[in-house]
Design an enzyme around this catalytic site. Sequence first.
Site, PDB file in Angstrom:
ATOM      1  N   GLU A   1       0.827  -1.222   0.000  1.00 26.65           N
ATOM      2  CA  GLU A   1       0.000   0.000   0.000  1.00 26.65           C
ATOM      3  C   GLU A   1       0.855   1.262   0.000  1.00 26.65           C
ATOM      4  OE1 GLU A   1      -3.092  -0.113   2.996  1.00 26.65           O
ATOM      5  OE2 GLU A   1      -4.140  -1.703   1.945  1.00 26.65           O
TER       6      GLU A   1
ATOM      7  N   GLU B   1      -6.593  -7.526  -1.404  1.00 29.39           N
ATOM      8  CA  GLU B   1      -7.252  -7.490  -0.099  1.00 29.39           C
ATOM      9  C   GLU B   1      -8.705  -7.103  -0.252  1.00 29.39           C
ATOM     10  OE1 GLU B   1      -5.476  -5.307   3.042  1.00 29.39           O
ATOM     11  OE2 GLU B   1      -3.452  -6.004   2.597  1.00 29.39           O
TER      12      GLU B   1
END
Length: 818
Positions: free
Chosen positions: A183, A254
């Site tokens: 991320e 995710e």
Amino acid sequence: MRRVLFLVAAVVLAVLGSGSAVRGGDVTYDGRSLIINGQRKIVFSGSIHYPRSTPEMWPSLIAKAKEGGLDAIETYVFWNAHEPQPGHYDFSGGHDIVRFIKEVQAQGLYACLRIGPFIQSEWSYGGLPFWLHDIPGIVFRSDNEPFKVHMQNFTAKVVSMMKSENLYASQGGPIILSQIENEYGTVQKAYGQEGLAYVQWAAQMAEGLQTGVPWVMCKQNNAPGHVINSCNGMKCGQTFVGPNSPNKPSIWTENWTTRYRVYGEDAPIRSAEDIAFHVTLFIVAKNGSFVNYYMYHGGTNFGRTASAFVTTSYYDQAPLDEYGLTTQPKWGHLKELHAAIQLCSTPLLSGVQVNFYLGPQQQAYIFNAVSGECAAFLINNDSRNAASVPFRNASYDLPPMSISILPDCKNVAFNTAKVSTQYTARTMGRGEVLDAADMWQEFTEAIPNFDSTSTRSETLLEQMNTTKDSSDYLWYTLRLQHESSDTQTILDVSSLGHALHAFVNGQAVGSVQGSHKNPRFKFETSVSLSKGINNVSLLSVMVGMPDSGAFLENRAAGLRTVMIRDKQDNNDFTNDSWGYQIGLQGETSQIYTEQGSSQVRWKKFSVAGNPLTWYKTRVDAPPGDVPVALNLASMGKGEAWVNGRSIGRYWPSYRTPNGSAQTWYNVPRSFLKPAGNLLVLQEEKGGNPLQVSLDTVSISQVCGHVTASHLAPVSSWTEHNQRYKNPAKVSGRRPKVQLACPSKSKISRISFASYGTPLGNCRNSLAVGTCHSQNSKAVVEEACLGKMKCSIPVSERRFGGDPCPAKAKSLMVVAECR
Ligand SMILES: *[C@@H]1O[C@H](CO)[C@@H](O)[C@H](O)[C@H]1NC(C)=O
Ligand SMILES: *[C@@H]1O[C@H](CO)[C@@H](O)[C@H](O)[C@H]1NC(C)=O
Ligand SMILES: *[C@@H]1O[C@H](CO)[C@@H](O)[C@H](O)[C@H]1NC(C)=O
Ligand SMILES: *[C@@H]1O[C@H](CO)[C@@H](O)[C@H](O)[C@H]1NC(C)=O
Ligand SMILES: *[C@@H]1O[C@H](CO)[C@@H](O)[C@H](O)[C@H]1NC(C)=O
Ligand SMILES: *[C@@H]1O[C@H](CO)[C@@H](O)[C@H](O)[C@H]1NC(C)=O
Ligand SMILES: *[C@@H]1O[C@H](CO)[C@@H](O)[C@H](O)[C@H]1NC(C)=O
Ligand SMILES: *[C@@H]1O[C@H](CO)[C@@H](O)[C@H](O)[C@H]1NC(C)=O
Ligand SMILES: CC(=O)N[C@H]1CO[C@H](CO)[C@@H](O)[C@@H]1O
């Protein structure tokens, strides 16, 4: 016939697979999907983090994931667990990642290795070892030599471990995908040009390690080179901007099955229906070919591994709960979804897509393969209203916010909003309450004062840099000269987090805590000082290290200012002489172990409610092999150990607005012996150990509710009547209520059964409605009692006639498992 089909498929694959495919040993990819050993696949993956369970639990967790229709298991690699001190590695016991990957392989699943090595993951310091903080000139996650050296060293070590065990798919192993960084797209801006340079370096460094399988970067829309950018979130079917190259597939690393929980907030809920909708939408509307559930099993943050304010229980609402039991209907509904999508995999992966509107908020996506196979997805994007849509000369009813899956473009195999799998209720069976005062011993922490501390500073020190993460606790002590004994005095403290217990002359004067959203706080209380020397002792507590955000190395915690005011004066002690004690005495002596326990003098239990007290007792394990949990509802805040192993921080006194808190704490069976287990509780605020019990965790009740318009479970179709090869079988499938008790338990009682128009549903209270077949209970009892599982078709014949012709009927059953 089979051979012909195979040849057609092979030609299609060869055409699609040529040209744009990037070679990487046996795993390649193109714009449509990963290609594993020459085959395209829709991959359903689920996150199971090895340090959040135990090696004894791994085989059954992985087996249940496989049974739930997963093709792959994903895990992060937890750097600070593996390299607690520079160059000192730990890959043993629960940290044995090679054993974990081999278990995945043994069960015939793929593995996805998200090395990071920054991982966030609600894990202490985002997985970075704290010793990195003290390397001169270091800037984490940037174009910074010291950081890059250590990141590369650890990443290379993990890759070489995997290679030497032949664990990459390119070597015949299970690992089909690796991840570098995590991320980073959400923080890159803060690093300017050095952020961009770092991303490029990280991608090159990773690719240079020659794993033979692709790398991904999640939430990184500019992932360089061959590295695939992937989506994280709850709604990637709507939010994903797509791969940054037409040659990269659409991957969802995710898909949050719920959210992690923090102290003081309620457990977030995400329904099975909502997950199923967004997974299907991602596959259909974003050409998705890889979906990973985060988490599939959340597990437990043992010890001090949770990051700031994150509860010890992690993603308990995932398809497999903290204890490894299936969370129903989530687990079963997703299993049905996976089976339905896999029926469509040929047209999805090799077909040509068309889509059009069927109504203002209704769409059809159709995939036609060269072989003639066709799959259709009918989407109702209206969150309030059901819709009836025309499609290919037929009419289809779509519940609000749902997608129907038609593997032959004709018959509905699955609708994301129609749950036909059973619901389960988890019960905590109260164990023996440890209420005999003479079973407990206690040890009270001495409250240090300035003279008893050895570490000194002329200012308030930052907490993490002082404790080096060796403890949650840091005592700040001050010696204060006071001229009179009668004035009203105010102690005024401001802290960067996370909690504080204040003492003046050995007496508690108050406690305060921050929150996940706002760890900082101010604390003001009136205190009475004596004439002469006074001892101020402030215990600053961290509830886990931070785990995210740019410039993590600069984050600060602990006391910021201390002031003492009376009518005349406002005295600032911020830059006064302070004495420090790192950690508690009990921690230093490790009194939670058999050996350390003998190093201090324990006393008989005196009275409940004392702060800074350690309690110890011996406890027997409940018989059997069902999971067990420590019920700490009567305790305040602290940490618990069983036979010297920490089961995590506890904080049942931190209630949510709705009053709930985590009161049960997982004690893995492998931590226990049959009798005489050493249980030690370190209580910081004041609690009552005499109400503690070791409870059993089980699924005691199952409930099924299926209407005549439901479909029979896809996953129970047999191999040979699958697909449109036999459409008659597809359409002829009867809806049924299917019940199953977990592990070795059997259906002991039918507490409710109604064929007709029962009221309520499996989530809420239920009752017999105006239409009810008198035979309901007898029919269900006959089919189910004494069995581990049973299945009852929703048909009037089965119930000896129609109790109310012309009415839409359903069958609802609640059964007890024992
Ligand atoms: C890099 O890792 C090796 C072991 O793989 C170790 O011997 C060496 O000290 C490490 N170097 C640094 C700078 O950490
Ligand atoms: C309140 O807590 C209960 C029990 O934990 C939970 O089931 C419920 O959904 C919570 N309510 C809200 C609004 O979060
Ligand atoms: C999905 O693939 C089709 C080609 O089959 C293409 O036309 C479409 O734009 C792609 N959709 C997305 C969201 O990338
Ligand atoms: C579906 O509805 C959501 C809002 O619920 C909206 O953001 C999205 O654009 C809609 N999609 C389509 C294809 O209409
Ligand atoms: C729909 O019906 C029309 C007229 O009966 C027929 O020509 C057409 O082939 C049908 N389409 C499909 C997809 O069945
Ligand atoms: C951390 O503590 C050391 C002394 O142990 C000190 O030299 C250093 O400046 C401190 N760093 C920060 C960021 O506070
Ligand atoms: C403060 O601590 C000292 C020991 O360092 C002790 O002698 C003294 O009595 C304490 N003062 C008070 C008021 O408790
Ligand atoms: C304490 O000292 C630091 C520098 O050492 C200074 O920045 C700060 O302003 C001082 N605080 C007070 C309240 O005097
Ligand atoms: C990338 C993505 O989909 N992010 C979303 C994840 O879910 C949260 C909560 O629903 C959203 O706020 C994010 O936008």
